[in-house]
Design a protein around this motif. Structure first.
Motif, PDB file in Angstrom:
ATOM      1  N   GLY A 270     -24.720  14.487 -26.570  1.00 39.21           N
ATOM      2  CA  GLY A 270     -25.134  13.195 -27.091  1.00 39.21           C
ATOM      3  C   GLY A 270     -24.106  12.514 -27.973  1.00 39.21           C
ATOM      4  N   LYS A 271     -23.029  13.195 -28.281  1.00 33.96           N
ATOM      5  CA  LYS A 271     -22.021  12.649 -29.185  1.00 33.96           C
ATOM      6  C   LYS A 271     -20.800  12.162 -28.402  1.00 33.96           C
ATOM      7  CE  LYS A 271     -22.644  12.781 -33.001  1.00 33.96           C
ATOM      8  NZ  LYS A 271     -23.381  11.875 -33.918  1.00 33.96           N
ATOM      9  N   GLY A 272     -20.127  11.164 -28.980  1.00 36.62           N
ATOM     10  CA  GLY A 272     -18.956  10.611 -28.311  1.00 36.62           C
ATOM     11  C   GLY A 272     -19.337   9.909 -27.029  1.00 36.62           C
ATOM     12  N   ARG A 273     -18.684  10.292 -25.927  1.00 40.64           N
ATOM     13  CA  ARG A 273     -18.941   9.644 -24.633  1.00 40.64           C
ATOM     14  C   ARG A 273     -20.128  10.250 -23.885  1.00 40.64           C
ATOM     15  NH1 ARG A 273     -15.082  11.579 -22.216  1.00 40.64           N
ATOM     16  NH2 ARG A 273     -13.939  12.496 -23.944  1.00 40.64           N
ATOM     17  N   SER A 274     -20.722  11.304 -24.430  1.00 39.58           N
ATOM     18  CA  SER A 274     -21.909  11.882 -23.810  1.00 39.58           C
ATOM     19  C   SER A 274     -23.097  10.932 -23.989  1.00 39.58           C
ATOM     20  CB  SER A 274     -22.233  13.232 -24.454  1.00 39.58           C
ATOM     21  OG  SER A 274     -23.490  13.709 -24.036  1.00 39.58           O
ATOM     22  N   ARG A 275     -23.913  10.797 -22.954  1.00 37.30           N
ATOM     23  CA  ARG A 275     -25.064   9.887 -23.009  1.00 37.30           C
ATOM     24  C   ARG A 275     -26.384  10.634 -23.078  1.00 37.30           C
ATOM     25  NH1 ARG A 275     -23.244   5.843 -25.397  1.00 37.30           N
ATOM     26  NH2 ARG A 275     -21.042   5.801 -24.855  1.00 37.30           N
ATOM     27  N   ASP A 276     -26.314  11.916 -23.371  1.00 34.67           N
ATOM     28  CA  ASP A 276     -27.537  12.701 -23.455  1.00 34.67           C
ATOM     29  C   ASP A 276     -28.160  12.568 -24.844  1.00 34.67           C
ATOM     30  OD1 ASP A 276     -27.607  14.312 -20.805  1.00 34.67           O
ATOM     31  OD2 ASP A 276     -25.534  14.467 -21.490  1.00 34.67           O
ATOM     32  N   ALA A 277     -29.346  13.113 -24.995  1.00 33.42           N
ATOM     33  CA  ALA A 277     -30.036  13.054 -26.280  1.00 33.42           C
ATOM     34  C   ALA A 277     -29.310  13.911 -27.312  1.00 33.42           C
ATOM     35  CB  ALA A 277     -31.478  13.535 -26.125  1.00 33.42           C
ATOM     36  N   ILE A 278     -29.272  13.433 -28.549  1.00 35.29           N
ATOM     37  CA  ILE A 278     -28.644  14.167 -29.649  1.00 35.29           C
ATOM     38  C   ILE A 278     -29.681  15.112 -30.246  1.00 35.29           C
ATOM     39  CG2 ILE A 278     -27.463  13.963 -31.860  1.00 35.29           C
ATOM     40  CD1 ILE A 278     -26.758  11.061 -31.036  1.00 35.29           C
ATOM     41  N   VAL A 279     -29.374  16.405 -30.192  1.00 34.25           N
ATOM     42  CA  VAL A 279     -30.311  17.418 -30.701  1.00 34.25           C
ATOM     43  C   VAL A 279     -29.524  18.406 -31.558  1.00 34.25           C
ATOM     44  CG1 VAL A 279     -32.083  19.104 -30.119  1.00 34.25           C
ATOM     45  CG2 VAL A 279     -31.631  17.190 -28.560  1.00 34.25           C
ATOM     46  N   PRO A 280     -29.508  18.233 -32.876  1.00 23.74           N
ATOM     47  CA  PRO A 280     -28.760  19.172 -33.718  1.00 23.74           C
ATOM     48  C   PRO A 280     -29.258  20.606 -33.575  1.00 23.74           C
ATOM     49  CG  PRO A 280     -29.362  17.197 -34.954  1.00 23.74           C
ATOM     50  CD  PRO A 280     -30.104  17.140 -33.657  1.00 23.74           C
ATOM     51  N   PHE A 281     -28.346  21.543 -33.566  1.00 19.15           N
ATOM     52  CA  PHE A 281     -28.571  22.991 -33.624  1.00 19.15           C
ATOM     53  C   PHE A 281     -29.113  23.611 -32.333  1.00 19.15           C
ATOM     54  CE2 PHE A 281     -29.122  22.047 -38.301  1.00 19.15           C
ATOM     55  CZ  PHE A 281     -27.989  22.702 -38.721  1.00 19.15           C
ATOM     56  N   GLU A 282     -30.083  23.011 -31.690  1.00 17.41           N
ATOM     57  CA  GLU A 282     -30.919  23.738 -30.740  1.00 17.41           C
ATOM     58  C   GLU A 282     -30.211  24.147 -29.449  1.00 17.41           C
ATOM     59  OE1 GLU A 282     -34.737  21.881 -30.171  1.00 17.41           O
ATOM     60  OE2 GLU A 282     -34.872  21.309 -32.288  1.00 17.41           O
ATOM     61  N   HIS A 283     -29.233  23.380 -28.983  1.00 14.16           N
ATOM     62  CA  HIS A 283     -28.570  23.693 -27.711  1.00 14.16           C
ATOM     63  C   HIS A 283     -27.107  24.078 -27.876  1.00 14.16           C
ATOM     64  CE1 HIS A 283     -32.106  22.056 -25.699  1.00 14.16           C
ATOM     65  NE2 HIS A 283     -31.983  20.954 -26.416  1.00 14.16           N
ATOM     66  N   ASP A 284     -26.659  24.185 -29.107  1.00 12.03           N
ATOM     67  CA  ASP A 284     -25.218  24.327 -29.312  1.00 12.03           C
ATOM     68  C   ASP A 284     -24.658  25.637 -28.788  1.00 12.03           C
ATOM     69  OD1 ASP A 284     -24.515  21.850 -30.605  1.00 12.03           O
ATOM     70  OD2 ASP A 284     -25.645  22.533 -32.344  1.00 12.03           O
ATOM     71  N   GLY A 285     -25.429  26.709 -28.819  1.00 15.66           N
ATOM     72  CA  GLY A 285     -24.909  27.974 -28.328  1.00 15.66           C
ATOM     73  C   GLY A 285     -24.566  27.913 -26.854  1.00 15.66           C
ATOM     74  N   ALA A 286     -25.515  27.484 -26.031  1.00 16.65           N
ATOM     75  CA  ALA A 286     -25.267  27.398 -24.589  1.00 16.65           C
ATOM     76  C   ALA A 286     -24.216  26.337 -24.277  1.00 16.65           C
ATOM     77  CB  ALA A 286     -26.574  27.088 -23.857  1.00 16.65           C
ATOM     78  N   ASP A 287     -24.251  25.212 -25.007  1.00 16.50           N
ATOM     79  CA  ASP A 287     -23.284  24.143 -24.743  1.00 16.50           C
ATOM     80  C   ASP A 287     -21.872  24.577 -25.137  1.00 16.50           C
ATOM     81  OD1 ASP A 287     -25.397  22.676 -23.838  1.00 16.50           O
ATOM     82  OD2 ASP A 287     -25.437  21.270 -25.519  1.00 16.50           O
ATOM     83  N   ALA A 288     -21.731  25.254 -26.268  1.00 20.04           N
ATOM     84  CA  ALA A 288     -20.413  25.739 -26.673  1.00 20.04           C
ATOM     85  C   ALA A 288     -19.891  26.772 -25.674  1.00 20.04           C
ATOM     86  CB  ALA A 288     -20.478  26.336 -28.072  1.00 20.04           C
ATOM     87  N   ALA A 289     -20.773  27.617 -25.169  1.00 19.65           N
ATOM     88  CA  ALA A 289     -20.354  28.595 -24.158  1.00 19.65           C
ATOM     89  C   ALA A 289     -19.849  27.899 -22.904  1.00 19.65           C
ATOM     90  CB  ALA A 289     -21.518  29.528 -23.827  1.00 19.65           C
ATOM     91  N   ALA A 290     -20.483  26.792 -22.529  1.00 17.98           N
ATOM     92  CA  ALA A 290     -20.014  26.021 -21.370  1.00 17.98           C
ATOM     93  C   ALA A 290     -18.637  25.425 -21.631  1.00 17.98           C
ATOM     94  CB  ALA A 290     -21.019  24.926 -21.037  1.00 17.98           C
ATOM     95  N   ALA A 291     -18.420  24.940 -22.859  1.00 17.45           N
ATOM     96  CA  ALA A 291     -17.114  24.377 -23.209  1.00 17.45           C
ATOM     97  C   ALA A 291     -16.041  25.462 -23.186  1.00 17.45           C
ATOM     98  CB  ALA A 291     -17.178  23.710 -24.577  1.00 17.45           C
ATOM     99  N   ILE A 292     -16.388  26.659 -23.637  1.00 15.18           N
ATOM    100  CA  ILE A 292     -15.443  27.775 -23.618  1.00 15.18           C
ATOM    101  C   ILE A 292     -15.068  28.128 -22.183  1.00 15.18           C
ATOM    102  CG2 ILE A 292     -15.244  30.256 -24.089  1.00 15.18           C
ATOM    103  CD1 ILE A 292     -17.080  29.674 -26.576  1.00 15.18           C
ATOM    104  N   ALA A 293     -16.064  28.239 -21.317  1.00 14.97           N
ATOM    105  CA  ALA A 293     -15.801  28.582 -19.921  1.00 14.97           C
ATOM    106  C   ALA A 293     -14.946  27.512 -19.254  1.00 14.97           C
ATOM    107  CB  ALA A 293     -17.125  28.764 -19.173  1.00 14.97           C
TER     108      ALA A 293
END
Length: 745
Positions: A270-293
Motif C-alpha cells: 500500500g505504500k509508494g507505488r503499491s495500490r493495495d490497502a495499507i495494513v501496518p504490521f499484519e502482513h509484513d512477515g510474508a511480504d518481506a519474505a517475498a521481497a527477499i526471494a
C-alpha cells in the motif's frame, strides 16, 4: 631608536617570536551598506596582512578563507592542500574543504577561459568529485549541502554586530570575512550541485526506481534498487519499511551500493507505488519474505540477502525470520519494535504516542507529516480525554476522526494470537541460525523490544550468533548519528561512534570475511556512562560481577533504600483517579533533570555512595504488597542523584499487574490479599555512579494524560470510565519488597 630597543627587536626576530595582533582593523566605507561584495576583497586583504597564528593548522584554516575572499584562488587552493597534508586522513574520508577547492578552481577556470561559472563549476566537479571512489564520494557529498538561509542569517548577524563600529578587532574581522566567504561560495555552487550529483550517481550506479515485487497472494510492493554500475553479482542489503519516503530510501540504498552491495529498499503493501490497502504490521512477515526471494533471484544478486533498519524496519526483519526465507543470511536491527511487547502497549499498558502513528503511516501512500507533527492536536486530545473521564476506547470520537488501526489494536489488549502471529514465538527462535546484530540505547524507548528478541533467541538457542550493542543513545541514533547532547545528557567521547559505519563493517565481516569490528568483542557490548569506556560480556547476566539487594522501606523525611528488610514496615501509596487536575501535565523531554517528576510516585533514596560504583546489566527484584483494587499499572524508575543534586534517568519498568504472570492472559488480583510480583526482563543499566551520588528508586501508579488508565475495577481498562474509579486506589508496599542491582567490581 635607542640601542636597547634595537637589540630587543633583533632578539625577537632571531627567536622567531611573532608580534601580537593589531588591536583593530579599520572598517571600509560602504562595506555594510550594500557594497559588501565589492568592498570585501580589499577588506580581506587588510585582515590577511595582519593575521598571524602560531598554530599552523588553525592559521591555514583561516588563511584559505581570506585568500578566497580576496580572489587569490590559486593561493587558497595551495593553503587547502597544505592543510590536508597536515591532517590525519583516514581511508574513505572526504578530502577536507573539497567544496571550497572546487569553487576556487571554478573561479580560476572562469577567469582563464571566460566560461560561465556554472560551466566551470560543473566541469571541475565532474573531474575532482568524479575521481573519488564510491565510499569517499558518499562522504564528500554532504559538505556541498547546508541550508543557505541559515548561512545568510549568520552573515547578517555578523553585519549587525559590526555595524556602527569604525574599527573591528582581528577576531571580529575574521568572523565577518568567514561568514561572507561561506555564503558567497555556497550561493554560487548550490544551484548546480543537485544536477551535478545526479550525473555523477548515474555514472557510478545502476538505478531502478520503478522496481515492483509481486507477492504470492498478488500484492504489489514498490522497491528501489541501487547497485554498482559494473560489478559481479553481489550480496543484497535490504530494508523493508512502512516509512515510504523516497529521499530516505535513496540515501539508504545508495549507501549500501557505495559499500559494495546491491542496495534495495522495499515498502510495505500500500505504500509508494503499491495500490493495495495499507495494513501496518499484519502482513509484513510474508511480504518481506517475498521481497527477499525476489532480490535473491535477480541476476545482479549472488543469492544472499541481509536486512537492516531500525524501529519498524527492525520489526520487519524479525517478521521475515518467522517465515524462514532461505536467502536471508543476516539481520542488523536497531531500536527494534516488538508489536504487543513495546508498542502500541508496554507491559500491557497502551501508550498514547501510538494513537497518531496510524495517521502518519496509513493516511496516504507516503507519510502524513503534517498530521503526525500536529503536536497541539495530540496534546489537546490527551488533555480532553483525561479530563473528561471517558473511556480510552473513545479517543477517536473525542478526536472526531476515524482511526481503525488503533481501534483494532484495542481489540487485542493482551499478547494474544493477533500479536504472536507477527514475530517468532517459542521454539521458532531456536531455528534462527543466522548472525544477528542489534543496537539500542539506554534512552531508547524501544530498548525493551530489542531486548525481547535478544533474550528469547538466546533462551531458545543458547549458542545463537546474536550480538547486542548498547550505549547512551536514543531512538534515532542509528539513522541520525550520535548527537553531542542526548536528551540533556552529554555522552562520553567513547560513545560517539558512527553506528551506521559499524553496521556496514559487521556486514562486511558476515558477507565478505573481513575482521569482526573490534567494538563487537563479545555477545554483549555496552558503553559505561560516566566511565568513558566500553565493556564486553558473553551474556546479560555476565555484565555484572555481583548483585546488591536494596529494600524499599518507609522513612520520616524520605523513604529509604536499605540493605536489610523490614517485613512489617509498610509504605502506603494512595492514588485518586477522580482527581484530573493534572490534565495539563507533560513529561520532561530530558533525561537529566533538577527535580523528579511528581508523577513518578513514591521516592526511595539510598545513602551517598562511599566510592564509585558501576552498574552493569538488567535489574530485578520482587514487590510485596497489598492492593484494594483488582488491578493497577505500576511504573518503576531508577535514577542517579548526583552530588550536585541532579537526577539522571537510568532505566524504567512498566507493568500491568494482571498481565505480569502471563502477558497473553489477564489474571485479576484479589483485593485485600497480599501479593508478590517478580520484576524481570528489565531494561539495562550501564553507568558508573560517582562517589557521593545516590541511587534513587521511584515506585508509581500510572496516572497521567499520555498513557492508558487502569482504574482497577476489573473491567477492561479500555472501557473504564470515571464512574469506575470508585474509592481511591491504595497500595501498601511491604518492607520485604526489594530491587536487585547489578554491580560490576
Amino acid at each position: 631608536m635607542s640601542l636597547s630597543r634595537l637589540l630587543g627587536l633583533l632578539l625577537l626576530l632571531a627567536t622567531g617570536t611573532t608580534f601580537a595582533r593589531p588591536a583593530t582593523v579599520p572598517m571600509p566605507a560602504h562595506l555594510l551598506d550594500g557594497g559588501m561584495d565589492a568592498a570585501m576583497p580589499g577588506f580581506a586583504r587588510q585582515v590577511m596582512a595582519h593575521y598571524r597564528d602560531e598554530d599552523r593548522k588553525r592559521y591555514l584554516g583561516t588563511l584559505f578563507r581570506l585568500q578566497s575572499a580576496t580572489g587569490q584562488y590559486p593561493q587558497a587552493i595551495a593553503s587547502i592542500h597544505e592543510l590536508r597534508q597536515l591532517g590525519d586522513h583516514a581511508a574513505g574520508q572526504s578530502p577536507l574543504f573539497l567544496q571550497y577547492e572546487i569553487h576556487a578552481l571554478a573561479r580560476q577556470r572562469q577567469a582563464n577561459t571566460h566560461a560561465s561559472y556554472a560551466d566551470a563549476w560543473q566541469q571541475e566537479f565532474a573531474e575532482r568529485f568524479g575521481a573519488l571512489d564510491e565510499r569517499t564520494a558518499l562522504q564528500a557529498e554532504f559538505a556541498f549541502g547546508g541550508w543557505l538561509p541559515r548561512m545568510r542569517d549568520e552573515l547578517d548577524a555578523q553585519i549587525a554586530s559590526a555595524r556602527g563600529k569604525p574599527r573591528l578587532s582581528i577576531d571580529e574581522a575574521i568572523a565577518l570575512v568567514r561568514a561572507w566567504q561561506v555564503h558567497d561560495a555556497y550561493a554560487a555552487f548550490q544551484p548546480y550541485f543537485t544536477t551535478a550529483l545526479k550525473v555523477d550517481d548515474a555514472r557510478r550506479y545502476a538505478i531502478d526506481r520503478d522496481a515492483m515485487v509481486r507477492t504470492p497472494d498478488g500484492v504489489e510492493l514498490a522497491a528501489l534498487v541501487v547497485r554498482p554500475e559494473t560489478a559481479p553479482p553481489l550480496p543484497v542489503l535490504l530494508t523493508f519499511t512502512i516509512y515510504a519516503n523516497d529521499d530516505w530510501a535513496w540515501a539508504d540504498a545508495k549507501k549500501m551500493a557505495a559499500h559494495g552491495y546491491a542496495g534495495v529498499v522495499a515498502y510495505s503493501r500500500g505504500k509508494g507505488r503499491s495500490r493495495d490497502a495499507i495494513v501496518p504490521f499484519e502482513h509484513d512477515g510474508a511480504d518481506a519474505a517475498a521481497a527477499i526471494a525476489w532480490a535473491a533471484a535477480q541476476p545482479w544478486s549472488d543469492g544472499r540477502v541481509g536486512m537492516y533498519g531500525g524501529s519498524y524496519s527492525g520489526y520487519t526483519q524479525w517478521a521475515a525470520l518467522k517465515q524462514r526465507p532461505p536467502a536471508l543470511k543476516a539481520i542488523a536491527t536497531s531500536a527494534t519494535a516488538a508489536p504487543g511487547i513495546d508498542v502500541p502497549m508496554e507491559g500491557g499498558v497502551f501508550l498514547n504516542f501510538m494513537y497518531p502513528w496510524p495517521f502518519y503511516v496509513a493516511g496516504n501512500r507516503s507519510l502524513d507529516d503534517a498530521t503526525y507533527g500536529d503536536s497541539e492536536r495530540w496534546e489537546k486530545l490527551n488533555r480532553e480525554w483525561y479530563r473528561s473521564g471517558r473511556a480510552y476506547r473513545e479517543l477517536p470520537r473525542i478526536d472526531a476522526a476515524s482511526n481503525p488501526v488503533f481501534e483494532r489494536w484495542l481489540q487485542h489488549p493482551v499478547y494474544d494470537d493477533y500479536w504472536q502471529a507477527m514475530t517468532p514465538q517459542g521454539r521458532e527462535f531456536a531455528a534462527i541460525d543466522i548472525p544477528v546484530l542489534v543496537t539500542t540505547g539506554y534512552f531508547d524507548g524501544a530498548q525493551i523490544g530489542a531486548l525481547h528478541y535478544f533474550r528469547e533467541h538466546l533462551r531458545q538457542r543458547p549458542d545463537a550468533d546474536h550480538t547486542l550493542l548498547i550505549g547512551p543513545y536514543e531512538h534515532f541514533a542509528m539513522q541520525a548519528g550520535v548527537a553531542p547532547v542526548v536528551q540533556g545528557y552529554t555522552p562520553d567521547a567513547s560513545a560517539r561512534h558512527d553506528l551506521q559505519a559499524l553496521r556496514l563493517a559487521w556486514f562486511d565481516h558476515v558477507f565478505k570475511g573481513t575482521p569482526r569490528p573490534e567494538l563487537l568483542a563479545d555477545r554483549v557490548n555496552w558503553q559505561v556512562m560516566g566511565a568513558d569506556r566500553w565493556r564486553h560480556a558473553p551474556t546479560l547476566e555476565a555484565m555484572a560481577t555481583r548483585s546488591e539487594r536494596l529494600y524499599l522501606l518507609p522513612g520520616e523525611a524520605s523513604h529509604r533504600l536499605a540493605d536489610a528488610p523490614s517485613a512489617d514496615a509498610v509504605t502506603v501509596q494512595r492514588v485518586d483517579f477522580t482527581d484530573r487536575g493534572d490534565a495539563g501535565w507533560t513529561p520532561s523531554p530530558t533525561v537529566l533533570n533538577r527535580e523528579l517528576d511528581p508523577h513518578a510516585g513514591l521516592v526511595f533514596r539510598g545513602e551517598p555512595l562511599p566510592h564509585d560504583t558501576e552498574l552493569a546489566g538488567p535489574f530485578g527484584g520482587e514487590l510485596d504488597f497489598v492492593l484494594n483494587k483488582a488491578d493497577a499499572d505500576i511504573a518503576i524508575g531508577i535514577y542517579e542523584q548526583t552530588a550536585a543534586g541532579d537526577y539522571l534517568d537510568l532505566a524504567w519498568w512498566l507493568q500491568r499487574l494482571s498481565h505480569a504472570a502471563d502477558r497473553s492472559h489477564r489474571q485479576l488480583l484479589q483485593p485485600g490479599a497480599r501479593q508478590r510480583l517478580r520484576i524481570a526482563d528489565t531494561r539495562l543499566l550501564g553507568r558508573r555512579l560517582a562517589a557521593g551520588s545516590r541511587l534513587v528508586v521511584t515506585v508509581g501508579v500510572v496516572k497521567q494524560p499520555d498513557q492508558q488508565l487502569n482504574l482497577g475495577s476489573g473491567r477492561p481498562p479500555a472501557d473504564e470510565t470515571l464512574a469506575d474509579a470508585g474509592q481511591p486506589l491504595e497500595i501498601g508496599w511491604f518492607g520485604s519488597s526489594y530491587l536487585d542491582f547489578p554491580v560490576r567490581e
